[in-house]
Design a protein around this motif. Structure first.
Motif, PDB file in Angstrom:
ATOM      1  N   LEU A  64       0.855  -0.848   0.351  1.00 24.89           N
ATOM      2  CA  LEU A  64       0.087   0.078  -0.196  1.00 24.89           C
ATOM      3  C   LEU A  64       0.292   1.149   0.117  1.00 24.89           C
ATOM      4  N   VAL A  65       2.379   1.421   0.021  1.00 22.89           N
ATOM      5  CA  VAL A  65       3.145   2.092   0.180  1.00 22.89           C
ATOM      6  C   VAL A  65       2.803   3.231  -0.927  1.00 22.89           C
ATOM      7  N   ALA A  66       2.627   3.055  -2.444  1.00 24.31           N
ATOM      8  CA  ALA A  66       1.885   3.341  -3.204  1.00 24.31           C
ATOM      9  C   ALA A  66       1.163   4.833  -2.775  1.00 24.31           C
ATOM     10  N   SER A  67       0.257   4.413  -2.747  1.00 25.07           N
ATOM     11  CA  SER A  67      -0.808   4.823  -2.057  1.00 25.07           C
ATOM     12  C   SER A  67      -0.626   5.878  -0.551  1.00 25.07           C
ATOM     13  N   MET A  68      -0.002   5.818  -0.087  1.00 21.98           N
ATOM     14  CA  MET A  68       0.145   5.862   1.667  1.00 21.98           C
ATOM     15  C   MET A  68       1.589   7.227   2.037  1.00 21.98           C
ATOM     16  N   VAL A  69       1.714   7.818   1.000  1.00 14.25           N
ATOM     17  CA  VAL A  69       3.930   7.713   0.921  1.00 14.25           C
ATOM     18  C   VAL A  69       3.609   9.004   1.748  1.00 14.25           C
ATOM     19  N   LEU A  70       2.457   9.459   2.283  1.00 15.07           N
ATOM     20  CA  LEU A  70       1.977  10.777   3.542  1.00 15.07           C
ATOM     21  C   LEU A  70       3.928  10.720   3.860  1.00 15.07           C
ATOM     22  N   ALA A  71       4.726   9.960   4.450  1.00 19.64           N
ATOM     23  CA  ALA A  71       5.715  10.050   5.420  1.00 19.64           C
ATOM     24  C   ALA A  71       6.566   9.755   4.601  1.00 19.64           C
ATOM     25  N   ALA A  72       6.847  10.146   3.187  1.00 19.67           N
ATOM     26  CA  ALA A  72       8.003   9.482   2.706  1.00 19.67           C
ATOM     27  C   ALA A  72       8.420  10.996   2.055  1.00 19.67           C
ATOM     28  N   CYS A  73       7.975  12.196   2.269  1.00 19.89           N
ATOM     29  CA  CYS A  73       8.608  13.567   2.047  1.00 19.89           C
ATOM     30  C   CYS A  73       9.426  13.832   2.684  1.00 19.89           C
ATOM     31  N   VAL A 117      12.332  10.829  12.088  1.00 22.43           N
ATOM     32  CA  VAL A 117      11.921  11.208  13.000  1.00 22.43           C
ATOM     33  C   VAL A 117      10.525  11.736  12.510  1.00 22.43           C
ATOM     34  N   TYR A 118       9.470  11.614  13.719  1.00 24.04           N
ATOM     35  CA  TYR A 118       8.271  12.602  12.952  1.00 24.04           C
ATOM     36  C   TYR A 118       7.947  13.661  14.480  1.00 24.04           C
ATOM     37  N   THR A 119       7.982  14.785  14.425  1.00 27.42           N
ATOM     38  CA  THR A 119       7.101  15.663  14.556  1.00 27.42           C
ATOM     39  C   THR A 119       6.177  15.900  14.686  1.00 27.42           C
ATOM     40  N   PHE A 120       5.037  15.772  16.199  1.00 29.51           N
ATOM     41  CA  PHE A 120       3.503  15.907  15.899  1.00 29.51           C
ATOM     42  C   PHE A 120       3.119  18.006  16.416  1.00 29.51           C
ATOM     43  N   ASN A 123      13.319   2.407  11.709  1.00 29.61           N
ATOM     44  CA  ASN A 123      13.586   3.118  10.075  1.00 29.61           C
ATOM     45  C   ASN A 123      12.212   2.876   9.227  1.00 29.61           C
ATOM     46  N   PRO A 124      12.619   4.029   8.208  1.00 24.07           N
ATOM     47  CA  PRO A 124      11.504   4.769   7.905  1.00 24.07           C
ATOM     48  C   PRO A 124      10.039   3.914   7.663  1.00 24.07           C
ATOM     49  N   ILE A 125       9.079   4.216   8.112  1.00 24.34           N
ATOM     50  CA  ILE A 125       7.783   3.027   8.091  1.00 24.34           C
ATOM     51  C   ILE A 125       6.807   3.973   6.844  1.00 24.34           C
ATOM     52  N   PRO A 126       6.533   3.433   5.999  1.00 22.85           N
ATOM     53  CA  PRO A 126       5.440   4.938   4.595  1.00 22.85           C
ATOM     54  C   PRO A 126       4.242   4.886   5.502  1.00 22.85           C
ATOM     55  N   TYR A 127       3.819   3.712   6.693  1.00 18.52           N
ATOM     56  CA  TYR A 127       2.752   3.404   6.476  1.00 18.52           C
ATOM     57  C   TYR A 127       2.310   3.799   8.354  1.00 18.52           C
ATOM     58  N   THR A 163      14.783  -7.092   6.150  1.00 18.34           N
ATOM     59  CA  THR A 163      16.436  -7.139   5.320  1.00 18.34           C
ATOM     60  C   THR A 163      15.278  -6.802   3.994  1.00 18.34           C
ATOM     61  N   LEU A 164      13.490  -7.265   3.463  1.00 16.52           N
ATOM     62  CA  LEU A 164      12.547  -7.610   2.891  1.00 16.52           C
ATOM     63  C   LEU A 164      11.567  -6.380   2.364  1.00 16.52           C
ATOM     64  N   LEU A 165      11.808  -5.644   3.362  1.00 14.98           N
ATOM     65  CA  LEU A 165      10.927  -4.671   3.018  1.00 14.98           C
ATOM     66  C   LEU A 165      11.014  -3.959   1.804  1.00 14.98           C
ATOM     67  N   SER A 166      12.224  -3.668   1.012  1.00 16.43           N
ATOM     68  CA  SER A 166      12.683  -2.891  -0.164  1.00 16.43           C
ATOM     69  C   SER A 166      12.109  -3.616  -1.450  1.00 16.43           C
ATOM     70  N   ASP A 167      11.885  -4.589  -0.769  1.00 12.39           N
ATOM     71  CA  ASP A 167      11.453  -5.983  -2.599  1.00 12.39           C
ATOM     72  C   ASP A 167       9.980  -6.692  -1.804  1.00 12.39           C
ATOM     73  N   LEU A 168       9.304  -5.598  -2.546  1.00 13.67           N
ATOM     74  CA  LEU A 168       7.794  -6.051  -2.295  1.00 13.67           C
ATOM     75  C   LEU A 168       7.165  -7.937  -2.224  1.00 13.67           C
ATOM     76  N   GLN A 169       7.501  -7.977  -3.712  1.00 18.87           N
ATOM     77  CA  GLN A 169       8.082  -9.151  -4.197  1.00 18.87           C
ATOM     78  C   GLN A 169       8.300 -10.184  -3.225  1.00 18.87           C
ATOM     79  N   ALA A 170       9.714 -10.113  -2.684  1.00 23.07           N
ATOM     80  CA  ALA A 170       9.903 -11.226  -1.571  1.00 23.07           C
ATOM     81  C   ALA A 170       9.960 -11.141  -1.330  1.00 23.07           C
ATOM     82  N   ARG A 171       9.300  -9.495  -0.018  1.00 27.56           N
ATOM     83  CA  ARG A 171       8.088 -10.087   1.127  1.00 27.56           C
ATOM     84  C   ARG A 171       7.382 -10.835   1.119  1.00 27.56           C
ATOM     85  N   TRP A 172       6.344 -10.877  -0.112  1.00 28.11           N
ATOM     86  CA  TRP A 172       5.356 -11.605  -0.135  1.00 28.11           C
ATOM     87  C   TRP A 172       4.743 -12.899  -0.233  1.00 28.11           C
TER      88      TRP A 172
END
Length: 550
Positions: free
Chosen positions: A13-22, A106-109, A182-186, A489-498
């Protein structure tokens, strides 16, 4: 949850939830209603909703609760930094805005001006206190692992570092800083889960062991307050006038009667004392042509846990015999008759698709189907290996109406298909049943798990060695590694993680660690004047913030 947002939300779902990636971007969050269905103006009709619950609330301590009943109530009387909206997307709660660092760690709310129901302000320290408490090993929180994406969370929870080393701190009263491993897009979605709710330190310490166990030993920062709690009988929610978004909340009162018998619930509905009621098989045919009849399919799995500390259930052939020894199709057709499906799997059908576009169920298909002949072969082999001809096992069960019928069905089927087996049924109230499972004081247990987040991992990581929700005594090094890799380790390879999660599910069911029973469907009646109840497919089941009586 349900029994039951783990730290590893659907990366697909990362593509639709990149709220945190900028990196470094400040996000002035949307208002609570942006992108949602517009709330209709509620007419003058009395804003009282009458509902039914099947069990007592085990606890309203957000650090200790593990079950669907508690989570349903918590979702409506508390609020975290974010909550799920009418479209099941994270929408601002206590957080008004946030900034995220360039590296995404790092998130600052910035917190909005919000109050607890006793008038005290909700502060950043309320989150620091609650999160440290959840991870403190002395608390014994089963859901502590859900926070393991936070820096030092696992180390705190395992006693390796003190709680003040957790990567969360109050910069000032209205500024909360959270540091991740680690950076967590969700991450924003993760924050909607009850374990991430705040607690008022002063109030909690004043209440001591009584906190979360009575209506008046708990304070609230959500749309409603728990105004009355008659244990094992009923409870009541009232609109929280201190809630920051009180103008959105239309309902003044929600009354819940605790009713374990379906016929009693239907009678309450028929006599206008309940506005919504779930139906069992015998009532589905009666009401299916009613204008208020509704059905829905849910990604919730019912299964039988098998305690491998038991000599018989430690035997894989015995477990396979039990898992294959009852006719699930007949059970859902005759006992439930509400759209539930026979389940031969762990991860539900129609729940989530992978990066390849396939539903998870397309990957592994059916893994433990009913087969009386094969079940008998496994059973005879198990008896030979155990040196026993007669075996007695106890089935721990819920004490509600449908569970009683299902328990009797298991007993009849297993005793018929597995010669020499006797099943004794032990029915327990919900809270006591959970306690017995947690303490591993059972042999077989009829159980249920609903997803905390929309990813296969919410089901799969239950069964890691010594996992808080494993409760079977099973341990498998290959399974553990697949889960760990899918989280790191598989967070960057979605198919391998799946693929790793697909393989893990197969290992679990090849060893018949559990006996899948059915995927829940629901048939229910709901008055036509009830509007706006939001049913969530993951996390807590319902939100009443937007509900009203037309």
């Amino acid at each position: 949850m349900k029994k039951k947002l783990s730290a590893f939300f659907a990366l697909l779902l990362v593509a639709s939830m990149v709220l945190a990636a900028c990196g470094g971007k400040k996000e002035e969050d949307k208002t609570a209603n942006e992108g949602e269905k517009p709330a209709q103006e509620a007419p003058a009709k009395k804003q009282v909703l009458n509902l039914l619950e099947t069990s007592e609330i085990p606890s309203l301590d957000t650090t200790l609760a593990t079950d669907s009943v508690s989570f349903r109530v918590m979702n409506n009387v508390f609020e975290g930094l974010y909550r799920l909206d009418q479209n099941n997307e994270p929408t601002p709660g206590m957080a008004e805005s946030y900034e995220v660092s360039e590296d995404g760690k790092v998130y600052t709310f910035k917190l909005r001006d919000a109050k607890w129901s006793n008038g005290e302000p909700v502060t950043a320290n309320d989150f620091v206190f609650a999160w440290r408490k959840a991870l403190d090993p002395n608390t014994g929180a089963e859901y502590a692992y859900i926070m393991y994406d936070i820096k030092n969370a696992e180390e705190v929870n395992t006693g390796k570092v003190p709680v003040d080393q957790l990567g969360v701190k109050a910069i000032d009263e209205k500024t909360l800083q959270v540091e991740l491993k680690n950076p967590i897009p969700y991450f924003l979605s993760l924050l909607t889960f009850p374990t991430f709710y705040p607690q008022n330190e002063k109030f909690v310490k004043e209440q001591g062991d009584k906190y979360g166990l009575e209506a008046n030993t708990t304070i609230y920062n959500g749309p409603f307050v728990l105004s009355e709690w008659k244990h094992e009988q009923s409870f009541q929610l009232k609109k929280n006038e201190q809630y920051w978004d009180a103008q959105t909340v239309k309902l003044e009162t929600i009354n819940f009667n605790i009713v374990k018998d379906v016929a009693t619930g239907v009678n309450l509905y028929e006599t206008n004392k309940a506005d919504r009621v779930g139906l069992s098989a015998e009532f589905v045919d009666k009401y299916k042509s009613d204008k208020n009849f509704k059905t829905k399919s849910e990604p919730v799995l019912f299964f039988i846990r098998m305690n491998q500390k038991n000599e018989v259930l430690k035997n894989v052939n015995a477990r396979k015999a039990i898992a294959m020894g009852f006719d699930k199709e007949a059970m859902v057709a005759t006992i439930l008759n509400n759209g539930s499906k026979a389940a031969n799997y762990l991860v539900p059908e129609g729940f989530v698709k992978g990066p390849n576009g396939k539903d998870f169920r397309e990957e592994n298909g059916d893994l433990l189907k009913f087969n009386a002949e094969e079940a008998k072969k496994y059973w005879e082999q198990a008896k030979k290996e155990l040196g026993k001809d007669k075996i007695t096992l106890e089935l721990l069960n819920y004490d509600n109406d449908s569970a009683k019928k299902i328990g009797e069905f298991f007993k009849e089927q297993l005793e018929t298909n597995l010669p020499g087996l006797t099943i004794n049924i032990k029915q327990q109230p919900f809270k006591q049943k959970l306690d017995l499972e947690n303490k591993m004081q059972y042999e077989l247990s009829f159980a249920v798990w609903g997803p905390d987040y929309q990813d296969p991992m919410t089901f799969i990581d239950m069964f890691v060695t010594n996992g808080a929700h494993n409760q079977t005594g099973w341990s498998n090094a290959e399974y553990d590694k697949l889960v760990k890799d899918a989280k790191t380790t598989l967070l960057s390879d979605l198919q391998a993680r799946w693929d790793a999660m697909v393989k893990a599910e197969k290992i679990l069911l090849d060893e018949a660690v559990i006996a899948p029973v059915y995927q829940r469907g629901s048939a229910y009646l709901e008055r036509e004047y009830v509007k706006g109840i939001v049913d969530h497919p993951f996390g807590p089941d319902n939100s009443y913030k937007w509900a009203y009586i037309e």
